[in-house]
Design an enzyme around this catalytic site. Structure first.
Site, PDB file in Angstrom:
ATOM      1  N   ARG B  96     -33.741  27.547  28.936  1.00  0.00           N
ATOM      2  CA  ARG B  96     -33.037  27.719  27.656  1.00  0.00           C
ATOM      3  C   ARG B  96     -31.722  28.480  27.836  1.00  0.00           C
ATOM      4  NH1 ARG B  96     -33.102  24.474  25.061  1.00  0.00           N
ATOM      5  NH2 ARG B  96     -30.865  24.703  24.975  1.00  0.00           N
ATOM      6  N   LYS B 131      -9.887  34.063  18.827  1.00  0.00           N
ATOM      7  CA  LYS B 131     -11.021  33.768  17.938  1.00  0.00           C
ATOM      8  C   LYS B 131     -12.205  33.253  18.754  1.00  0.00           C
ATOM      9  CE  LYS B 131      -7.868  32.904  14.127  1.00  0.00           C
ATOM     10  NZ  LYS B 131      -7.332  31.975  13.103  1.00  0.00           N
ATOM     11  N   LYS B 163       3.177  40.992  14.211  1.00  0.00           N
ATOM     12  CA  LYS B 163       2.911  40.284  12.968  1.00  0.00           C
ATOM     13  C   LYS B 163       3.571  41.014  11.808  1.00  0.00           C
ATOM     14  CE  LYS B 163      -1.372  38.356  14.664  1.00  0.00           C
ATOM     15  NZ  LYS B 163      -2.670  37.786  14.284  1.00  0.00           N
ATOM     16  N   GLU B 193       5.463  36.781  15.034  1.00  0.00           N
ATOM     17  CA  GLU B 193       4.893  35.784  14.120  1.00  0.00           C
ATOM     18  C   GLU B 193       5.694  35.732  12.833  1.00  0.00           C
ATOM     19  OE1 GLU B 193       0.559  35.951  13.437  1.00  0.00           O
ATOM     20  OE2 GLU B 193       1.024  35.770  11.308  1.00  0.00           O
ATOM     21  N   ASP B 214       3.628  30.443  11.796  1.00  0.00           N
ATOM     22  CA  ASP B 214       2.261  30.457  11.285  1.00  0.00           C
ATOM     23  C   ASP B 214       2.169  29.741   9.954  1.00  0.00           C
ATOM     24  OD1 ASP B 214      -0.475  31.255  11.483  1.00  0.00           O
ATOM     25  OD2 ASP B 214      -0.078  32.699   9.886  1.00  0.00           O
TER      26      ASP B 214
END
Lengths: 280, 280, 280, 280, 280, 280
Positions: B96, B131, B163, B193, B214
């Site tokens: 597994r 992410k 940012k 950004e 963005d």
């Protein structure tokens, strides 16, 4: 225990921080504070709020005005899921890690809720599996529960599930069940996995208290349920294999007690959530 | 380093083993051996083979006849991806965990390959993001590379990405860029950004060497590319936000150099692979 | 897994080594070798041989001519339990740690065997408890098994045992059993602890599959067994409390299925073993 | 240091918790509180109170009304040793771990006190040994001190004790003592273990500042003491081997300064203590 | 123990590797091998060779033709200190870490040797102190020994050194010595630090077995030695404070037994060594 | 992050504490408090104040009246750098560890400041290197910054530095640069190390954005600067090798942008600071 979650969040922060958030350290004053809002950009079910919260608290001992919805709650697109104020540095540095937790786990809770909804009105329950992301099993199982699912055994050590290879190695179902019982403590039930009707009957005769019907077609499952009802009414039936959202209600209607769904934890897309940060 | 992977695999084994695989210990003799085959039940791109292999090797020092395809290779449904022989106990106990690694990572490589294929013939490249699943970033980034994608910065410490909140806190783009440069070593480029065309021009004037566009619509991105070509030809352009498989080619055709896609690592479904075990 | 034992032995060596065995380092040449013999100075049952062996192997990669009896074997006073040759430094430095393991664990196995012998010819079995030495539970449970005992649940997470405080908090036995079942996976049985005959009947009616008769006198236990035989023949009975060697057979003769004995792990005296080292 | 104890208690809690106390989580409301009383069911000497206390505090940040006797205090059967109120969940979940610590350590303190009492009025002192339970040495040594005993060297790195094998390897007592002195810092005394009167005289001539008389009969010990008094009055004498409660006073009366007793830490039965929990 | 060194070297490699040696991974083929030579660019005394060696061995299981001088050996400018062949990647990636160990430690051994040489012909010995680099004490003490120095106590737990603050807190030297003796095991000597002649006499009268003369001028030290010789010939004298290379012989000539020198470990410049790597 | 520093300080305390500060525990009452003053015995630049502070705070949760100068501040001989009150035990036990940190790090800051001062009025900046003490890199780099220096790449994973062996292995500068760029993310610049003028021109043509002039004489460096100004004005120049305090200004006057100095971290003598403790 709390410190386990903190250990996990801390490791995730370390993974993402490297030698430190050089952009934020260079541009944001140490004492600046901000307001943050976690916003839903889709409907779903919440999970992972504690990991999200601890992310910021580990970076800033003075997070204030925490206000959040609870794990297990449904939300709609546009809903405010959490608001808080904290040091701007901590908020920017923790944003990605906190979001990675809450988006991943809410994605699992949301997918689980869809499976549970598909069975509405039926006595059958949705189970998770051991097909979880390495090192995140505890959180992912909680997410399944938040979505309305039921948890299967946690790991190889706290439940007996006898598969085909075990049966062959032990020399038959009966021997395998007997050996497994002797090797475990007296508080465990024995589950046996089968793929045919013959296998099912052997398992019942061999002493299985739970039978896992793996990758059977619907007709065969119906026959297994019928046999169970007639010959072994206390035996619990679990179905697994190919349980998509489209097909899960039909499986449940065969009369099995549980359906286990690997996709809940291995293929749920992240929930679409967003963190709005306003310099205070 | 090797021991990092072993550490991760070992932790995953511990998570799944609990107090030991009581079913296997009770039913399978200690010296029994088996043959195992990893089989593809869908087409895709392979990743995670080393984690898969180490899973069994950590449980059995005598894995033999290892034969496997390489990470990054494409496979078709029905292909044999790996074969080996090992102790039956180790194989059943590790199954597994090994599968959780290789299915998750091959899922990422396969999705990445789909994005890369969508850009065929264009100079634009697919980037991953931060992410990622907590604690699996290193393996997931490798999976993106196996799928033909390009890796973005590893973490907050090895790249500068300014940012909106950083800009406000620092008092303007120019100040933010200058502060970030002073806080980082001289071997790093600065990325900023922006969400508007005005933001883009400010960033360029402020000293950004890379600009992240963005959530812009296609027309705005085209205008940004045009401005870049005219006024700042050395500036690199990266696009992010809403880059689905349907839309990614259109984004690339605006002329941006990179497109970053969070879904590669946060929403790839597990690859459908299966382990066949034959008692020897 | 092997590395868990090594982790434990390594920690014990670190605890005992401090900054190094200054006496041995100063007096024994680095390349000197010796012969060692583990000798029994009392009769008993062996346990802990693997920890004993790993102690020396962690200090010397070249331990030779290892020859040892197996865990679970009975031995008499004067018996040779293990012989090996190794670096003299490793042998002297590891002696105390290796002996601490094998004497402690053989002490437990030996005491367990005495309890098991006291029940000879009866169907009742001796169980261990969670009254183990902190951090040594896995080894101590193995020692109980080596002595012929049966292991109870490993920890709070792999078995349901409802005690009086749980019942009061949940609002009655029936509610407690139902809540516990809902909170655990479907592969677990529910055990309820009672101290009176009334409690026993309530537990059975409430759905207990196993009942723990705690601190009952023999007459009450006999009545409980009688009731079980009449009304709930599938219910398993476990007795606990005050189970000394003198009294354990009488308890078993009441007809209970299991007797749990805390003294096995919390009060077993160390086995009297000795290590003879002969400079080679 | 505090965090070492917490580390140990935390590890013990993790060992006992597994995936969580499923019984308590299912049956006891999260906010329920209870009163707890630690009660003595035999007379003895207390040790391990801090580990007991930290067990509950690690599970519940809001333990209240803590009131406890101190380590080293004698208690009688029926005495109340500690009272506190805490979350019911934390109390039930921590009960076994906290009790395992305080019963084991109070058992050691109680046995030590019996040995110390046997020497009443004599100048001889009881020493512990390195025959401790792996990973618990620090706590067990403290328990010996609580019982009125004296601690021997902590480990192989903070004291020189030359045994027969060291002497042979070094080529005689004198060489062994000299080598040991050179290998250690100037703040350590040298102890030599001997088993005969001749060995004793050689050790003294060789420079031993402390001599360990191992497994000597009483007459030989008396002769050793006599020789010491005449020829080497500054030499300290320690006796070891077969020091039972029956025999220990006779050993002390030979005039040795210390008697070391392995049984204090390797064979003390757990103290009989009980935790009463009353739902609030 | 070996694994402690490996743990330290592994942590240093992790610190220096970050996400991996991106330059080497990108430019050097995985199977390329090279020859490496460690060369002295100054005269000195070697230390740290094992850490240097383990650095490469941890990165490459197939280091070959290892040939190296031993710790403690003197070397001249231009001497070859070690040669080996290994994977080029491992060699380039490990170079800095291996060099950081061997240069730092050889710097300490070299400075120590200079102090020892300054005392040539005198019975006085050079001691190290606890003024070591955090986490490197064990290696740095070994380096002092390689340079011909003698090690002081390892840490606060394995030697008693009573300073002014301890004396005041305890209520006088005599009380402090008595309390310290009672709190330590019987194998330790007691050292007392003094700064005046009066303090010295009090310490001797109070039972100090070693006296540390801290920051005394030469005349006072001579007087202390004279008093010692007359009144307490068994008392050992250690001098500390301001022991530069220029002044250390004059201190030794006062007749003290030991001089402790913090600079050995806190201010030794790194030895000038170089690693030559030739692609094979 | 805070917990990293605490982890480091905690490990240093554990290294120095061993089984506990037996002298202090025996002589100083548990509740005694004292006043402490950190005093400079030389002029310099402060670094390591947080590690110093945390040392005492980890040992005593109730450190009061903390008052300290900031890292990066210059101080003169006799200056008071910090004052606080705390438990006397914590202060005496932590003294050496706290001092080891602050003296080592202030030594680095002080040496760095001397190098920076030597370049006064020139645009050239002082860089640190990876020649740091194992496990202390983060703190040592901070110390360099406190002294006015600039940090180079943190480790092998966050910057590309191509050396001779890389070039040979890759088959030329151009190939090496291209390979390195492909293996790293798009936010990194590429640095190439050269030792000759020809190497310099090749590096520039090969795409180096930064060139490291290693061990060049001043004339060659001037020529490299001239070439840069003419042909590649955006290329950054760094000089390394043999940059002593005497020579560093001459190097800067050649026109290079950065000079990296290994001695800052591998050979800085500890700052001479002293802790005065007054029993309260």
């Amino acid at each position: 225990m709390q410190n386990t979650l903190d250990g996990l969040v801390g490791a995730a922060l370390a993974e993402d921080a490297g030698q430190g958030d050089i952009t934020t350290l260079a541009t944001v004053p140490a004492d600046a504070r901000c307001e943050a809002q976690l916003v839903a950009k889709q409907a779903g079910v919440l999970s992972g709020m504690e990991a999200f919260q601890r992310t910021f608290e580990l970076l800033d001992a003075d997070v204030r005005d925490w206000n959040a919805r609870f794990d297990g709650e449904r939300f709609e697109e546009g809903d405010l899921l959490a608001t808080f104020s904290a040091k701007t540095r901590a908020t920017l540095t923790g944003e990605r890690v906190g979001m990675n937790f809450v988006q991943h786990l809410s994605g699992i809770a949301t997918l689980t809720a869809a499976f549970v909804a598909a069975l509405e009105g039926l006595p059958c329950r949705i189970l998770d599996t051991r097909k979880t992301t390495p090192l995140l099993r505890r959180l992912e199982r909680a997410a399944v529960a938040h979505g309305g699912g039921t948890n299967h055994r946690f790991n190889l050590g706290d439940g007996i599930l006898i598969k085909d290879n075990h049966i062959v190695a032990a020399g038959g179902v009966k021997r395998a069940v007997k050996a497994a019982r002797a090797g475990a403590h007296h508080m465990m039930r024995v589950e046996v996995e089968v793929t045919t009707l013959e296998g099912f009957m052997e398992a019942v005769r061999g002493g299985a208290e739970i039978v896992l019907l793996d990758n059977m077609d619907l007709t065969t499952m119906e026959q297994a349920v019928e046999s169970r009802n007639k010959y072994a009414p206390d035996t619990v039936l679990e179905a697994s294999g190919n349980a998509t959202l489209d097909r899960v209600r039909a499986i449940a209607e065969t009369g099995v007690d549980f359906i286990s769904v690997g996709a809940l934890t291995h293929s749920a897309p992240a929930a679409d959530l967003s963190l709005r940060i306003a310099n205070a």
